[in-house]
Write a protein that holds these residues in place. Sequence first.
Motif, mmCIF file in Angstrom:
data_model
loop_
_atom_site.group_PDB
_atom_site.id
_atom_site.type_symbol
_atom_site.label_atom_id
_atom_site.label_comp_id
_atom_site.label_asym_id
_atom_site.label_seq_id
_atom_site.Cartn_x
_atom_site.Cartn_y
_atom_site.Cartn_z
ATOM 1 N N ALA A 111 0.857 -1.186 0.000
ATOM 2 C CA ALA A 111 0.000 0.000 0.000
ATOM 3 C C ALA A 111 0.888 1.228 0.000
ATOM 4 O O ALA A 111 2.056 1.167 0.398
ATOM 5 C CB ALA A 111 -0.922 0.009 1.215
ATOM 6 N N ASP A 112 0.342 2.326 -0.468
ATOM 7 C CA ASP A 112 1.033 3.618 -0.457
ATOM 8 C C ASP A 112 2.306 3.574 -1.299
ATOM 9 O O ASP A 112 3.408 3.826 -0.822
ATOM 10 C CB ASP A 112 1.336 4.041 0.987
ATOM 11 C CG ASP A 112 0.066 4.111 1.811
ATOM 12 O OD1 ASP A 112 -0.655 5.106 1.691
ATOM 13 O OD2 ASP A 112 -0.214 3.144 2.550
ATOM 14 N N THR A 113 2.131 3.244 -2.569
ATOM 15 C CA THR A 113 3.227 3.199 -3.531
ATOM 16 C C THR A 113 3.299 4.537 -4.272
ATOM 17 O O THR A 113 2.634 5.499 -3.916
ATOM 18 C CB THR A 113 2.978 2.070 -4.541
ATOM 19 O OG1 THR A 113 1.740 2.325 -5.230
ATOM 20 C CG2 THR A 113 2.856 0.731 -3.851
ATOM 21 N N GLY A 114 4.089 4.577 -5.336
ATOM 22 C CA GLY A 114 4.038 5.682 -6.287
ATOM 23 C C GLY A 114 4.427 7.035 -5.748
ATOM 24 O O GLY A 114 3.858 8.047 -6.129
ATOM 25 N N ASP A 115 5.409 7.080 -4.849
ATOM 26 C CA ASP A 115 5.933 8.375 -4.411
ATOM 27 C C ASP A 115 7.310 8.551 -5.054
ATOM 28 O O ASP A 115 7.416 8.775 -6.241
ATOM 29 C CB ASP A 115 5.996 8.422 -2.886
ATOM 30 C CG ASP A 115 6.261 9.820 -2.351
ATOM 31 O OD1 ASP A 115 6.450 10.734 -3.171
ATOM 32 O OD2 ASP A 115 6.269 10.018 -1.122
ATOM 33 N N PHE A 117 10.744 7.462 -6.805
ATOM 34 C CA PHE A 117 11.070 6.368 -7.719
ATOM 35 C C PHE A 117 11.930 5.299 -7.053
ATOM 36 O O PHE A 117 11.685 4.100 -7.210
ATOM 37 C CB PHE A 117 11.797 6.940 -8.942
ATOM 38 C CG PHE A 117 12.254 5.903 -9.924
ATOM 39 C CD1 PHE A 117 11.336 5.201 -10.692
ATOM 40 C CD2 PHE A 117 13.604 5.623 -10.082
ATOM 41 C CE1 PHE A 117 11.757 4.243 -11.605
ATOM 42 C CE2 PHE A 117 14.025 4.665 -10.997
ATOM 43 C CZ PHE A 117 13.104 3.976 -11.760
ATOM 44 N N ASP A 118 12.946 5.721 -6.277
ATOM 45 C CA ASP A 118 13.856 4.751 -5.658
ATOM 46 C C ASP A 118 13.122 3.811 -4.710
ATOM 47 O O ASP A 118 13.295 2.590 -4.761
ATOM 48 C CB ASP A 118 14.965 5.480 -4.895
ATOM 49 C CG ASP A 118 15.980 6.125 -5.826
ATOM 50 O OD1 ASP A 118 15.974 5.808 -7.022
ATOM 51 O OD2 ASP A 118 16.771 6.967 -5.342
ATOM 52 N N ALA A 119 12.298 4.376 -3.838
ATOM 53 C CA ALA A 119 11.607 3.560 -2.838
ATOM 54 C C ALA A 119 10.573 2.647 -3.477
ATOM 55 O O ALA A 119 10.499 1.450 -3.173
ATOM 56 C CB ALA A 119 10.944 4.471 -1.801
ATOM 57 N N THR A 120 9.748 3.191 -4.373
ATOM 58 C CA THR A 120 8.704 2.389 -5.017
ATOM 59 C C THR A 120 9.307 1.257 -5.828
ATOM 60 O O THR A 120 8.841 0.109 -5.771
ATOM 61 C CB THR A 120 7.835 3.279 -5.924
ATOM 62 O OG1 THR A 120 7.182 4.260 -5.115
ATOM 63 C CG2 THR A 120 6.793 2.462 -6.655
ATOM 64 N N THR A 121 10.350 1.550 -6.584
ATOM 65 C CA THR A 121 10.978 0.529 -7.427
ATOM 66 C C THR A 121 11.651 -0.550 -6.581
ATOM 67 O O THR A 121 11.656 -1.727 -6.955
ATOM 68 C CB THR A 121 11.998 1.168 -8.384
ATOM 69 O OG1 THR A 121 11.376 2.251 -9.078
ATOM 70 C CG2 THR A 121 12.513 0.165 -9.401
ATOM 71 N N SER A 122 12.207 -0.172 -5.440
ATOM 72 C CA SER A 122 12.836 -1.157 -4.549
ATOM 73 C C SER A 122 11.817 -2.175 -4.058
ATOM 74 O O SER A 122 12.087 -3.383 -4.031
ATOM 75 C CB SER A 122 13.489 -0.450 -3.351
ATOM 76 O OG SER A 122 14.531 0.404 -3.768
ATOM 77 N N ILE A 362 -3.921 -5.217 11.124
ATOM 78 C CA ILE A 362 -2.588 -5.046 10.540
ATOM 79 C C ILE A 362 -2.552 -3.810 9.650
ATOM 80 O O ILE A 362 -3.412 -3.624 8.787
ATOM 81 C CB ILE A 362 -2.183 -6.283 9.722
ATOM 82 C CG1 ILE A 362 -2.127 -7.519 10.622
ATOM 83 C CG2 ILE A 362 -0.834 -6.063 9.037
ATOM 84 C CD1 ILE A 362 -1.854 -8.817 9.871
ATOM 85 N N THR A 363 -1.551 -2.982 9.862
ATOM 86 C CA THR A 363 -1.268 -1.833 8.989
ATOM 87 C C THR A 363 0.045 -2.097 8.274
ATOM 88 O O THR A 363 1.057 -2.385 8.916
ATOM 89 C CB THR A 363 -1.152 -0.534 9.808
ATOM 90 O OG1 THR A 363 -2.333 -0.345 10.566
ATOM 91 C CG2 THR A 363 -0.929 0.662 8.895
ATOM 92 N N SER A 364 0.025 -1.997 6.956
ATOM 93 C CA SER A 364 1.257 -2.180 6.174
ATOM 94 C C SER A 364 1.232 -1.192 5.014
ATOM 95 O O SER A 364 0.756 -1.493 3.936
ATOM 96 C CB SER A 364 1.363 -3.618 5.661
ATOM 97 O OG SER A 364 2.527 -3.784 4.871
ATOM 98 N N GLY A 365 1.742 0.002 5.272
ATOM 99 C CA GLY A 365 1.737 1.054 4.252
ATOM 100 C C GLY A 365 3.124 1.444 3.800
ATOM 101 O O GLY A 365 3.370 2.615 3.494
ATOM 102 N N GLY A 366 4.028 0.467 3.758
ATOM 103 C CA GLY A 366 5.421 0.780 3.421
ATOM 104 C C GLY A 366 5.770 0.543 1.974
ATOM 105 O O GLY A 366 6.857 0.058 1.665
ATOM 106 N N GLY A 367 4.857 0.872 1.045
ATOM 107 C CA GLY A 367 5.087 0.566 -0.364
ATOM 108 C C GLY A 367 5.932 1.552 -1.128
ATOM 109 O O GLY A 367 6.243 1.320 -2.292
#
Length: 648
Positions: A111-115, A117-122, A362-367
Motif C-alpha cells: 500500500a502507499d506506492t508511487g511516491d 522512484f527509488d523507494a517504489t521501485t525497490s 494489521i497496517t502495512s503502508g510501506g510501499g
Amino acid sequence: METLFFYLLLLVAAAFLIFYFKDSLYSAKKVKIFKDIYEKYPYYFIPQKPVKWFDFTGLMNSFRMVSLSADILSIIDKREMQTALGKDTGKELIENNCDESEEEFWFDFIADTGDGFDATTSVFYHLTRDSYTYSFKNEFDRDVENEAEIKLKRGSVLVVGGDLVYPVGSEINYRDRFKGPLRLVAPDTRELGPILIATPGNHDWYDGLSAFFRLMCQRSKISDYRTVQNRSYFAYSLRKNVHLMGIDNQLLGDIDIPQMTFFTEYVEKISKGNDVNHVILLIAEPYWYNYDIKDRHKRRQRMDSLEYIIRTMKEAVRKLEASNIKSEIIFDVVLTGDIHHYSHYKLDENVKGYDKEIKHYITSGGGGAFGHITHFLKNEIKLPILQNTTTTELKYELDGKYPSKEKSGKKTFWNLIFFIINYEFTVLLFFLSSIVACIFCYSDSLMKWLVLLLIPIVFWFIITKVTSTECSDEEQWKSKMMRIALFLLSFGIQLWVFAVFPEYEILSLQDSHLSFVESLKNFFKVPAGNNYLIAQVIISALLQSILFGWYILLGYYLFKFYITEISSGKINTGNKNFLKFKITDKEIVIYVVAIRKTYQWMKLLKKKQAFFLQREMLTEDPKKFIKDNFKLDPDKNVKIIDKITIPL
C-alpha cells in the motif's frame, strides 16, 4: 563583528535560495524501457523524486485535496454509479490462478506506492521476483535468537491497498510513479501472469477516481500483471472457504448503499455453500489508532463505519437461518495501508469467543511513500466487539511494528532543524517576509501594522486546513489553544523584527554594508529610516520557519498531534515493508518483509540504460544483481521480520 554577522546572514539566505532554485530547475530525464521481454514495445516515463509536502506546491495540493474531499467529492460520489459497471463473479482470482500448486494460494500486499522512484521501485523489485530467499529472525520475540532462511515465491495476485500514486491520481502520475517502475522491474512475459487488484486511497480519490478506473477497471495488462476488477471495491474467493474483501470507504469513512448491497449479496452467496467462511478484510485506514471506546458516542469515529460494515454482513448471514441455512462468517484479519509503517495488533487467544472475533489488525503502508513513525503507537488498544451492538471491549496488544519505536522516536527530533531540512518552506517565508517588509516600510496607514498578521494567518490556515483531523471536544480545545499560541508567537516575531529590532543599536546590521543596496533603495524610493530591510526579511523568515518546526514537535510530544506532519518533515525513504500471504485449507500464514535501505535506482540509471537493466534483472540471480549494482548486502538489508499464523 556586526559586519561579519550581516554577511553570514546573507550567506545563509543565499544558500537557501540556491538549493531552492537548484531543485526547481531540476528536470528528470525521460527513461526508455520495454513493455515486454522481447523488446518490441517501447515505453517512456520520467522517474520522480519524493513529493515534498512543505513547499508551496505541496501545501497548495494538500489544501486543494482536503477541500475537494470535504466538499465536491462528498457530493459527487462515483461509487454509487458503479452499479452500472460490470459485476465480478467472485471467482476471478482462483479461476485465473497461475500458481501451479492446488494446495495453496499466494498473494502479495502493498500500500502507499508511487511516491519516490527509488523507494517504489525497490519494493516492486522484491515483490516481482519469481522467488527469493529471505533471512528470518522474529524481531518481536526476543527469546528466539536463531536466524532461518525462508524461500517465498511471487504471489498469484498483487493487492494494492490504496494510494497507488502521490500526490494525486492522474494519468501522468500513474505513468511516472506506478506503471513505469513496475514495468521496469517486471516487463510483460507474454504469458499468463499474476493478477493486479487495488482499492483506492484518498490520493487516488482526489480526481474523483477517473484515472483509477482507467488504470484498474479495464481488464488490461500492466507490466506482467492482469487487471480483472470492475469496481473500486471487490470480493474474491482465495480458497473454497477463505475470501478477500476490499472495501472502498475512503475520504469520509462511510460506505454507499450499492456497495453495501454488493457485499451482503456476496456473503449470502458464499454462506449457501459453506458452513464457515473466513474473511481477510481490506479497508481504507487504520481507524483503531485514534479510537476511544469511552468517547465513542461523543464524536464521529470512523471505527463506527467498520463496525457497521461487519455487523451488516453478519446480520445478512444470520437472516439466512429463516431459510434453514446455517452458516457463519469470521473476519480473521482487518488489513489496511494509509499510514506508512508496519504495525500488528493481536487479540489474546485466551479471550472468550476468540475464534469468532477479529484476531488481527494489521497496517502495512510501506510501499514507497515517506515513512511514518511508530513512536505514537499504544501498547494496548481497546476496541468494541464489532459483530453486534454491545459495547463490550476487547483488548489488543501491539505485537509487531516497523521501524522500532526507539528509532522512529529519535527521528522526530529532526524537526529541531525543520527550517533547514524543509528549505523550500523557508524560501516561501522569505517571499512572504519580503511582501511584509515592502508594505511595512512604504505604508503610513493602518495597513503598516495589519500586514504583520500575514504570516501568522498563513500558519493558522496551514494548521487548520491542511493538518486538521477528526478529534474529540477535548482534543479540539487543545488544538485551538495551540493554534492561538502559534498565532501569537508568530505575530510577536513579526512585531519584534519589524518594529523593535531596528531600535537595537548594538546590532549594526544595516543594508549599507552592501553599497548597491542603497542604489536600489533610491531607485525604488524606499522611505528613509528603513536601514535594516534585508536583515529584517531574512531574520523574520528564519525565525518563523524555526517556530513552525518546533510547534509541530511540541504538538506531537504534548498531545500526539501532527503525526503525519512530523513524519513528513524529513522524508524517510528507507524502512519499507510489504506482506506475503499463503492460504491453505488449514491456515493463513502472513510473512512481513522489511527493506531497511532503498536502492539508488536513479543513480543507477545515469550509469546504465534502463533496458539493459531489464535484461540483467531477467537473467541474473536477484541477490547478485543487488550486490553488483547497489553494493549492499541483500541478506542484511531485506528480511522477514514477522510471521503470523492463523489456524482455520
